[in-house]
Scaffold this motif. Structure first.
Motif, PDB file in Angstrom:
ATOM      1  N   LYS A   1    -103.054 -18.294 113.085  1.00 25.24           N
ATOM      2  CA  LYS A   1    -102.979 -18.929 114.394  1.00 25.24           C
ATOM      3  C   LYS A   1    -104.368 -19.348 114.862  1.00 25.24           C
ATOM      4  CE  LYS A   1    -100.734 -19.988 118.240  1.00 25.24           C
ATOM      5  NZ  LYS A   1    -101.837 -20.330 119.157  1.00 25.24           N
ATOM      6  N   ILE A   2    -105.362 -18.499 114.642  1.00 32.48           N
ATOM      7  CA  ILE A   2    -106.738 -18.821 115.032  1.00 32.48           C
ATOM      8  C   ILE A   2    -107.225 -20.044 114.262  1.00 32.48           C
ATOM      9  CG2 ILE A   2    -109.129 -18.033 114.919  1.00 32.48           C
ATOM     10  CD1 ILE A   2    -108.096 -15.209 115.469  1.00 32.48           C
TER      11      ILE A   2
ATOM     12  N   ASP B  63    -113.180  -7.785 109.138  1.00 37.21           N
ATOM     13  CA  ASP B  63    -112.266  -8.862 109.542  1.00 37.21           C
ATOM     14  C   ASP B  63    -112.221  -9.929 108.455  1.00 37.21           C
ATOM     15  OD1 ASP B  63    -110.507 -10.238 111.107  1.00 37.21           O
ATOM     16  OD2 ASP B  63    -112.031 -11.124 112.411  1.00 37.21           O
TER      17      ASP B  63
ATOM     18  N   ASP C  47     -98.611  -9.041 110.737  1.00 36.70           N
ATOM     19  CA  ASP C  47     -99.004  -9.512 112.060  1.00 36.70           C
ATOM     20  C   ASP C  47    -100.473  -9.922 112.069  1.00 36.70           C
ATOM     21  OD1 ASP C  47     -96.479  -9.099 113.017  1.00 36.70           O
ATOM     22  OD2 ASP C  47     -96.944  -7.205 114.046  1.00 36.70           O
ATOM     23  N   TYR C  48    -101.281  -9.167 111.340  1.00 38.94           N
ATOM     24  CA  TYR C  48    -102.705  -9.497 111.249  1.00 38.94           C
ATOM     25  C   TYR C  48    -102.897 -10.857 110.578  1.00 38.94           C
ATOM     26  CZ  TYR C  48    -107.435  -9.572 109.360  1.00 38.94           C
ATOM     27  OH  TYR C  48    -108.711  -9.955 109.007  1.00 38.94           O
TER      28      TYR C  48
ATOM     29  N   SER D 250    -100.795 -13.292 110.377  1.00 37.46           N
ATOM     30  CA  SER D 250    -100.277 -14.334 111.262  1.00 37.46           C
ATOM     31  C   SER D 250    -101.277 -14.680 112.365  1.00 37.46           C
ATOM     32  CB  SER D 250     -98.957 -13.883 111.900  1.00 37.46           C
ATOM     33  OG  SER D 250     -97.957 -13.713 110.919  1.00 37.46           O
ATOM     34  N   SER D 251    -101.930 -13.648 112.899  1.00 31.62           N
ATOM     35  CA  SER D 251    -102.910 -13.880 113.963  1.00 31.62           C
ATOM     36  C   SER D 251    -104.091 -14.679 113.443  1.00 31.62           C
ATOM     37  CB  SER D 251    -103.389 -12.549 114.550  1.00 31.62           C
ATOM     38  OG  SER D 251    -104.198 -11.837 113.621  1.00 31.62           O
ATOM     39  N   LYS D 252    -104.510 -14.421 112.215  1.00 34.16           N
ATOM     40  CA  LYS D 252    -105.625 -15.160 111.619  1.00 34.16           C
ATOM     41  C   LYS D 252    -105.232 -16.611 111.358  1.00 34.16           C
ATOM     42  CE  LYS D 252    -109.021 -13.549 110.819  1.00 34.16           C
ATOM     43  NZ  LYS D 252    -110.196 -13.362 111.700  1.00 34.16           N
TER      44      LYS D 252
END
Length: 219
Positions: A208-209, A155, A201-202, A204-206
């Motif tokens: 956002k976190i 990750d 997408d990955y 973007s998710s990181k």
């Protein structure tokens, strides 16, 4: 083309990945992974002065400049090896997907030039394999590639970006095998786009976190 006729590999590297991932998971469950990593890096662990206290944390001896340099080089090589693994699996998957597409569509112009023919049973199986939910369909092929990249990178956003670069190189090599840019069937380019969408997408998710964490800290 002899290069096409010789394409008989499937997903041996992916199978090896599955075995490796299983071993890694087993190590995590047994609690051995951290100690093995520390041993391979050259770090030496010692108990603190309160050796009788089982809850006392361990400390890491300070590494010499030579040891640090050696560790850095080792980590760089490990990353290069991971990128090479992904490149190879992408090349194999995309060429196999293209070959399967050719089996399902014997009228595909590029293959027709080589008098490419298949028996009815092979053609039927190939048609199933490249269907929307088939093993070599867009979704499942893209998911296997992305899962492999994720397993190699962990990750880690920076490592994932390196994996995305390796994916592009592997895809380019698959194109070269089949005659150059734009020569793979449409299913391969749809897969290419889906894999890149998964990477984006990955990321973007990181992001956002990170934003949510910053907002929570500010409150």
């Amino acid at each position: 083309m002899s290069s096409i006729a010789g394409i008989n590999t499937t997903t041996e590297a992916y199978a090896a990945y599955n075995a490796s991932a299983a071993k890694t998971e087993e190590k995590k469950e047994s609690g051995k992974e951290s100690s093995e990593t520390a041993g391979s890096s050259g770090a030496v662990y010692e108990k603190s002065e309160s050796e009788n206290d089982s809850k006392t944390p361990y400390t890491v001896n300070k590494m010499s400049a030579e040891e640090r340099a050696s560790l850095v080089e080792k980590l760089k090589q490990e990353q290069a090896n991971r990128e090479s693994q992904l490149l190879d699996i992408v090349k194999q998957m995309m060429t196999k997907q293209a070959q399967t597409y050719g089996n399902a569509n014997s009228i595909w112009q590029f293959l027709a030039k080589g008098n490419f023919t298949v028996d009815a049973e092979t053609k039927l199986q190939a048609q199933k394999d490249i269907a929307e939910d088939g093993y070599y369909g867009v979704s499942k092929t893209a998911q296997r590639i992305f899962d492999f990249a994720s397993a190699l990178a962990g990750d880690d956003v920076d490592k994932m970006k390196k994996m995305q670069e390796a994916f592009e190189k592997g895809f380019k090599q698959a194109e070269d095998i089949w005659g150059g840019e734009g020569k793979l069937p449409s299913i391969s380019y749809d897969t290419h786009d889906k894999v890149n969408k998964m990477f984006e997408d990955y990321y973007s998710s990181k992001e956002k976190i990170t934003e949510d964490t910053a907002a929570a800290d500010a409150q």
